[in-house]
Design an enzyme around this catalytic site. Structure first.
Site, PDB file in Angstrom:
ATOM      1  N   THR A  27       0.880  -1.053  -0.091  1.00  0.00           N
ATOM      2  CA  THR A  27      -0.140   0.001  -0.063  1.00  0.00           C
ATOM      3  C   THR A  27       1.015   1.044   0.078  1.00  0.00           C
ATOM      4  O   THR A  27       1.978   1.030   0.237  1.00  0.00           O
ATOM      5  CB  THR A  27      -0.988   0.011   1.271  1.00  0.00           C
ATOM      6  OG1 THR A  27      -0.163   0.263   2.307  1.00  0.00           O
ATOM      7  CG2 THR A  27      -1.620  -1.226   1.458  1.00  0.00           C
ATOM      8  N   VAL A  83       7.415  -2.155   7.083  1.00  0.00           N
ATOM      9  CA  VAL A  83       7.276  -0.638   7.249  1.00  0.00           C
ATOM     10  C   VAL A  83       7.914   0.042   6.013  1.00  0.00           C
ATOM     11  O   VAL A  83       8.991  -0.374   5.922  1.00  0.00           O
ATOM     12  CB  VAL A  83       7.902  -0.078   8.724  1.00  0.00           C
ATOM     13  CG1 VAL A  83       8.101   1.332   8.465  1.00  0.00           C
ATOM     14  CG2 VAL A  83       7.224  -0.425   9.741  1.00  0.00           C
ATOM     15  N   LYS A  84       7.269   0.779   5.216  1.00  0.00           N
ATOM     16  CA  LYS A  84       8.001   1.490   3.913  1.00  0.00           C
ATOM     17  C   LYS A  84       8.447   3.012   4.462  1.00  0.00           C
ATOM     18  O   LYS A  84       7.539   3.767   5.093  1.00  0.00           O
ATOM     19  CB  LYS A  84       6.613   1.449   2.919  1.00  0.00           C
ATOM     20  CG  LYS A  84       6.478   0.362   2.057  1.00  0.00           C
ATOM     21  CD  LYS A  84       5.346   0.325   1.104  1.00  0.00           C
ATOM     22  CE  LYS A  84       5.703   1.189  -0.256  1.00  0.00           C
ATOM     23  NZ  LYS A  84       4.446   1.056  -1.008  1.00  0.00           N
ATOM     24  N   VAL A  85       9.344   3.113   4.005  1.00  0.00           N
ATOM     25  CA  VAL A  85      10.050   4.339   4.112  1.00  0.00           C
ATOM     26  C   VAL A  85      10.723   4.883   2.890  1.00  0.00           C
ATOM     27  O   VAL A  85      11.106   3.977   2.139  1.00  0.00           O
ATOM     28  CB  VAL A  85      11.261   4.579   5.518  1.00  0.00           C
ATOM     29  CG1 VAL A  85      10.694   3.800   6.634  1.00  0.00           C
ATOM     30  CG2 VAL A  85      12.357   3.492   4.770  1.00  0.00           C
TER      31      VAL A  85
END
Ligand code: E4P
Length: 217
Positions: A27, A83-85
């Site tokens: 997402t 976790v997307k960074v």
């Protein structure tokens, strides 16, 4: 090769999961916004209940402190949350810190080999090169994937290459030829992957032939 779906729409995720080919979900803030004003944590939890694999939830903070706070909160939603960074200086610092805490990190918005090398060095579990957006500006997105496969192979980097911003089945085939680890696709591309007119024509002919004899008294 792992197949992820690139959406936050629960119906699309359910439908793709029911096809038996879904390994995870990506997402991003734009995709989540398409679903209206949802409770982000509840929404991610709902996705995790549908798919037994990595579910990528992106931070929206742009400074290190906020990224770390959001990253830790996202990771608590479910053990499958990655976790997307973003691939910025603070994003890389967050990647290293969260990775050292045992949180899986996906470094996103990657458009070059140097960025992808930095992400791997910072301990990213996934790196997300956006090939469609490169194609859009006249660069060969797939050439970046070829470079990354070669570079990561040279050093046995454990970071998995997650081909993102996929626009059509050809992107998926090219990524598979190159040996990319993961492709994330919109629901429409998943359905295009399945479609062939000869399958539909063949199926119709089988049924017509069957009915022309079995249908007779
Ligand atoms: C990946 O994680 C991103 O959500 C996505 O692939 C971006 O694709 P787009 O360029 O179609 O927005």
């Amino acid at each position: 090769m792992k197949f992820f779906i690139d959406t936050a729409n629960l119906n699309e995720i359910r439908e793709a999961a029911s096809l038996g080919m879904l390994d995870g979900v990506t997402t991003n803030p734009s995709l989540v916004s398409k679903e209206g004003k949802v409770d982000f944590r509840e929404h991610v939890r709902a996705i995790c209940e549908i798919v037994n694999g990595p579910v990528n939830a992106e931070v929206v903070g742009t400074d290190l402190e906020t990224m770390l706070k959001e990253g830790r909160e996202n990771a608590k939603i479910h053990p499958n949350v990655y976790v997307k960074v973003p691939c910025t200086a603070d994003g890389l610092k967050a990647c290293r810190a969260l990775t050292d805490e045992g949180i899986h990190v996906n470094v996103t918005l990657v458009f070059s080999a140097p960025q992808a090398i930095m992400a791997a060095k910072a301990g990213a579990a996934f790196v997300s090169p956006f090939i469609g957006r490169l194609d859009d500006i006249g660069h060969q997105g797939m050439a970046l994937i070829a470079d990354l496969v070669e570079i990561y192979d040279n050093y046995d980097f454990e970071t998995e290459i997650l081909v993102a911003s996929v626009r059509n089945p050809l992107h998926v085939i090219d990524a598979a030829r190159l040996g990319a680890d993961i492709v994330t696709m919109p629901f429409s591309v998943i359905m295009q992957m399945l479609k062939h007119p000869l399958t539909d024509i063949g199926n119709k002919r089988f049924l017509d032939d069957w009915n022309s004899v079995q249908g007779k008294k």
